[in-house]
Design an enzyme around this catalytic site. Structure first.
Site, mmCIF file in Angstrom:
data_model
loop_
_atom_site.group_PDB
_atom_site.id
_atom_site.type_symbol
_atom_site.label_atom_id
_atom_site.label_comp_id
_atom_site.label_asym_id
_atom_site.label_seq_id
_atom_site.Cartn_x
_atom_site.Cartn_y
_atom_site.Cartn_z
ATOM 1 N N HIS A 13 -23.461 -16.967 -9.230
ATOM 2 C CA HIS A 13 -24.179 -17.625 -10.267
ATOM 3 C C HIS A 13 -25.004 -18.788 -9.410
ATOM 4 O O HIS A 13 -24.416 -19.152 -8.580
ATOM 5 C CB HIS A 13 -24.875 -17.966 -11.499
ATOM 6 N N ASP A 72 -27.085 -20.301 -9.882
ATOM 7 C CA ASP A 72 -27.582 -22.181 -10.481
ATOM 8 C C ASP A 72 -26.798 -22.868 -10.803
ATOM 9 O O ASP A 72 -25.415 -22.357 -10.556
ATOM 10 C CB ASP A 72 -28.197 -22.110 -11.978
ATOM 11 N N ASP A 93 -18.772 -24.537 -7.617
ATOM 12 C CA ASP A 93 -19.364 -23.729 -8.625
ATOM 13 C C ASP A 93 -20.950 -23.455 -9.069
ATOM 14 O O ASP A 93 -21.336 -24.637 -9.352
ATOM 15 C CB ASP A 93 -18.879 -24.664 -9.598
ATOM 16 N N GLU A 141 -26.221 -19.570 -15.784
ATOM 17 C CA GLU A 141 -24.743 -18.967 -16.008
ATOM 18 C C GLU A 141 -24.779 -20.488 -16.795
ATOM 19 O O GLU A 141 -23.799 -20.603 -17.633
ATOM 20 C CB GLU A 141 -24.232 -19.153 -15.156
ATOM 21 N N GLU A 142 -25.401 -21.227 -16.252
ATOM 22 C CA GLU A 142 -24.767 -22.633 -16.622
ATOM 23 C C GLU A 142 -26.099 -23.282 -18.359
ATOM 24 O O GLU A 142 -25.450 -23.901 -18.954
ATOM 25 C CB GLU A 142 -25.163 -24.176 -15.548
ATOM 26 N N ASP A 150 -15.632 -12.081 -11.329
ATOM 27 C CA ASP A 150 -16.074 -13.122 -11.259
ATOM 28 C C ASP A 150 -15.537 -14.691 -10.961
ATOM 29 O O ASP A 150 -14.280 -14.400 -11.229
ATOM 30 C CB ASP A 150 -17.523 -13.289 -12.735
ATOM 31 N N HIS A 160 -18.617 -29.763 -11.972
ATOM 32 C CA HIS A 160 -19.072 -30.704 -13.267
ATOM 33 C C HIS A 160 -19.150 -32.230 -12.419
ATOM 34 O O HIS A 160 -19.695 -32.624 -13.794
ATOM 35 C CB HIS A 160 -18.967 -29.986 -14.789
HETATM 36 C C1 LIG Z 1 -0.343 -22.109 -15.958
HETATM 37 C C2 LIG Z 1 -1.938 -22.021 -15.347
HETATM 38 C C3 LIG Z 1 -2.690 -23.778 -15.830
HETATM 39 C C4 LIG Z 1 -3.861 -23.703 -15.510
HETATM 40 C C5 LIG Z 1 -3.965 -24.742 -15.192
HETATM 41 C C6 LIG Z 1 -6.549 -24.127 -15.293
HETATM 42 C C7 LIG Z 1 -7.059 -24.962 -14.744
HETATM 43 C C8 LIG Z 1 -8.082 -24.585 -14.267
HETATM 44 C C9 LIG Z 1 -9.052 -23.487 -13.249
HETATM 45 C C10 LIG Z 1 -9.585 -23.315 -13.428
HETATM 46 C C11 LIG Z 1 -11.075 -23.327 -14.476
HETATM 47 C C12 LIG Z 1 -12.925 -23.655 -13.689
HETATM 48 C C13 LIG Z 1 -13.026 -22.634 -14.541
HETATM 49 C C14 LIG Z 1 -14.645 -22.741 -13.575
HETATM 50 C C15 LIG Z 1 -16.166 -21.861 -13.954
HETATM 51 C C16 LIG Z 1 -16.669 -23.147 -15.077
HETATM 52 C C17 LIG Z 1 -17.744 -22.258 -15.959
HETATM 53 C C18 LIG Z 1 -18.582 -23.170 -16.771
HETATM 54 O O1 LIG Z 1 -19.250 -24.162 -16.460
HETATM 55 N N1 LIG Z 1 -19.206 -22.520 -17.572
HETATM 56 C C19 LIG Z 1 -20.253 -22.479 -18.828
HETATM 57 C C20 LIG Z 1 -20.324 -21.406 -19.348
HETATM 58 C C21 LIG Z 1 -21.745 -22.130 -19.827
HETATM 59 C C22 LIG Z 1 -21.033 -21.957 -22.004
HETATM 60 C C23 LIG Z 1 -21.729 -22.064 -22.521
HETATM 61 C C24 LIG Z 1 -22.894 -23.364 -22.615
HETATM 62 O O2 LIG Z 1 -23.432 -23.826 -23.273
HETATM 63 C C25 LIG Z 1 -23.377 -23.036 -21.340
HETATM 64 C C26 LIG Z 1 -22.698 -22.716 -20.599
HETATM 65 C C27 LIG Z 1 -18.718 -22.994 -19.200
HETATM 66 O O3 LIG Z 1 -18.903 -24.860 -20.095
HETATM 67 O O4 LIG Z 1 -17.862 -23.236 -19.716
HETATM 68 ZN ZN ZN Z 2 -20.051 -21.582 -12.443
HETATM 69 ZN ZN ZN Z 3 -19.908 -24.283 -14.089
#
Ligand SMILES: CCCCCCCC/C=C\CCCCCCCC(=O)N[C@@H](Cc1ccc(O)cc1)C(=O)O
Ligand code: ZN
Ligand code: ZN
Length: 478
Positions: free
Chosen positions: A100, A102, A132, A166-167, A193, A440
């Site tokens: 994404h 944005d 991100d 996406e955000e 993704d 973020h």
């Molecule tokens: C045993 C294993 C240990 C695992 C540890 C996990 C660590 C975390 C690792 C990675 C996570 C990173 C995720 C990055 C992607 C972020 C995507 C994002 O920010 N999405 C938004 C989408 C969204 C949702 C709802 C809304 O109203 C607006 C946007 C999000 O907030 O989820």
């Molecule tokens: Zn993202």
């Molecule tokens: Zn994000």
């Protein structure tokens, strides 16, 4: 285990080596992308000038992608981009790479360099979107550009979908691209993704990094709690105001975590695969989860990130109330963002929340909800998973473990469940807890070397995907 080569396999893959000039160009292109402030503020509220500029920018820095006859480029929902790369073998089912454009807003405070400067310091490029997710946007197009310059012609068709919202939920970008592809009758072998990384230091007793490919993602429930009371003069207040009642309700929600669901969902698979990587006695514990699960499940609750893996989380994110210092507030509203564990549903979480609050003066309004995503296959037959694994083994030979896991956040891939059952979230980058805080947060950054490696990964992945899907089954191995 893995993918079996076939007689039609490309004889000699194009080596993933880039000249010094190409390496400088690729990092400068990423910096330029970071400098365009493609911020999403709220659903329907984006920096449209920046999004339009970004569209022009990718034309400028990836000219070969845009002039190649077997690549079709479409703008969807005004600012999202869909590339259709036509492969030479129509019998191979296509796949799709997602990213994404944005980014979330980034106030200047706290940053070592301004968040939209794209400045390089000590081998790192700083700025909003470096992890991100402009790194992926740029790395995908960069890898394709470099392959095309080397006269690459893919065998397997693939799509590249770059969402612009996406955000703020993906309603104008990913959802529209998904509907468009569905209307065209497209079915995909798999999707890759953002959403996970090569994780380093997230589990205290695990010393070595491991690659976690997320095969599911949590759902969400945005719940608004509201209390209405008759306004009046603050000199003769009622025993409880709308603010007090609501504050008590959200406090009960915070103090009463949702049930620990350890044991259900992909986390068990993750830990089982990691078991032998722990030193004694943790290896014994993780190899015998049937016995030690109560202990492990309690340990997981200790840290915020691992806690997010074992339960539906409760985050009170907004609170609005009061109009003047001497007026009894007529209305108080709070919004709670629940992230739903894959073993629960939106309805179950809603009921649990009401049962925790137990106050009929509090009204509940569901603002938005999304069920957790199904678990994508990660067995020997799962083409997408095996291709990611194969490419990790080649690009990161030092990584011993590739394990399926769960994404604690949500991604644009959730809008594509109509097109495939194989959705994999993986960014080929090392991530440490302090890097996670940059996403973020402040001082989001990527090392130049990590970005080059991401380009290399995609460069190899696209070529690996040209295999005639023959993941090796256990039976064949016997
Ligand atoms: C045993 C294993 C240990 C695992 C540890 C996990 C660590 C975390 C690792 C990675 C996570 C990173 C995720 C990055 C992607 C972020 C995507 C994002 O920010 N999405 C938004 C989408 C969204 C949702 C709802 C809304 O109203 C607006 C946007 C999000 O907030 O989820
Ligand atoms: Zn993202
Ligand atoms: Zn994000």
């Amino acid at each position: 285990k893995g993918l079996r080569d076939t007689e039609h396999q490309r004889a000699s893959p194009i080596p993933s080596q880039f000249s010094q000039e190409e390496r400088v160009t690729m990092k400068e292109s990423l910096k330029g992308a970071i400098q365009i402030p493609t911020v999403s503020f709220s659903p329907g509220e984006f920096n449209t000038t920046a999004l339009a500029e970004f569209g022009e920018y990718i034309h400028k820095v990836f000219p070969t992608v845009f002039r190649t006859s077997f690549i079709q480029h479409e703008v969807v929902g005004e600012y999202s981009h869909l590339f259709t790369v036509q492969g030479s073998d129509p019998s191979l089912q296509p796949y799709m790479l997602l990213a994404h454009i944005d980014v979330v807003p980034a106030p200047d405070q706290g940053w070592e360099v301004p968040p939209f400067s794209g400045l390089e310091r000590d081998g790192f490029i700083y700025g909003r979107g470096t992890l991100d997710n402009k790194n992926s946007v740029m790395a995908i197009l960069q890898a394709l550009e470099l392959l095309l310059i080397r006269n690459y012609i893919p065998r397997r068709s693939f799509f590249i979908a770059l969402g612009h919202d996406e955000e703020v939920s993906g309603a104008h970008g990913a959802q529209k691209i998904s509907a468009l592809l569905q209307a065209r009758g497209v079915q995909l072998a798999f999707i890759v993704d953002e959403g996970s990384f090569i994780l380093d230091g997230f589990i205290p007793s695990l010393k070595k990094p491991f690659a976690m490919v997320s095969v599911s993602e949590k759902g969400s429930l945005d719940l608004m709690l509201e209390v209405n009371k008759t306004p009046g003069h603050s000199s003769a207040p009622p025993k409880e105001t709308s603010i007090g009642i609501l504050a008590a309700a959200v406090s009960r929600l915070e103090q009463t975590p949702m049930p620990n669901m350890f044991g259900s969902g992909p986390l068990k698979m993750t830990l089982q695969q990691l078991a032998n990587e722990f030193s004694f006695p943790a290896n014994v514990i993780f190899n015998n989860l049937w016995l030690f699960w109560p202990l492990v499940s309690r340990l997981m609750e200790r840290e915020d990130i691992t806690n997010a893996l074992v339960r539906t989380t409760t985050a009170v994110t907004m609170f609005n109330a009061g109009i003047k210092v001497n007026v009894i507030p007529p209305v108080a509203q709070a919004t709670v963002n629940f992230r739903i564990h894959p073993a629960q549903t939106v309805q179950e979480v809603l009921k649990l929340a009401k049962d925790i609050v137990v106050d009929d003066r509090v009204q509940f309004h569901v603002l938005e909800s999304f069920e957790p995503l199904p678990v994508s296959p990660s067995d020997d037959q799962a083409l997408g998973y095996q291709l990611i694994r194969q490419t990790i083994q080649s690009v990161f030979p030092e990584i011993n473990i590739v394990a399926p896991g769960i994404c604690i956040a949500q991604t644009d891939s959730r809008h594509y469940t109509n097109l495939t059952t194989g959705i994999y979230r993986f960014n080929p980058l090392y991530l440490q807890p302090q890097d996670f805080r940059g996403i973020h947060g402040i001082n989001e950054r990527i090392s130049v070397q990590a970005y080059e490696t991401q380009v290399k990964f995609i460069f190899e992945f696209i070529q690996n995907a040209d295999t005639e899907q023959r993941p090796v089954s256990h039976l064949h191995e016997l």
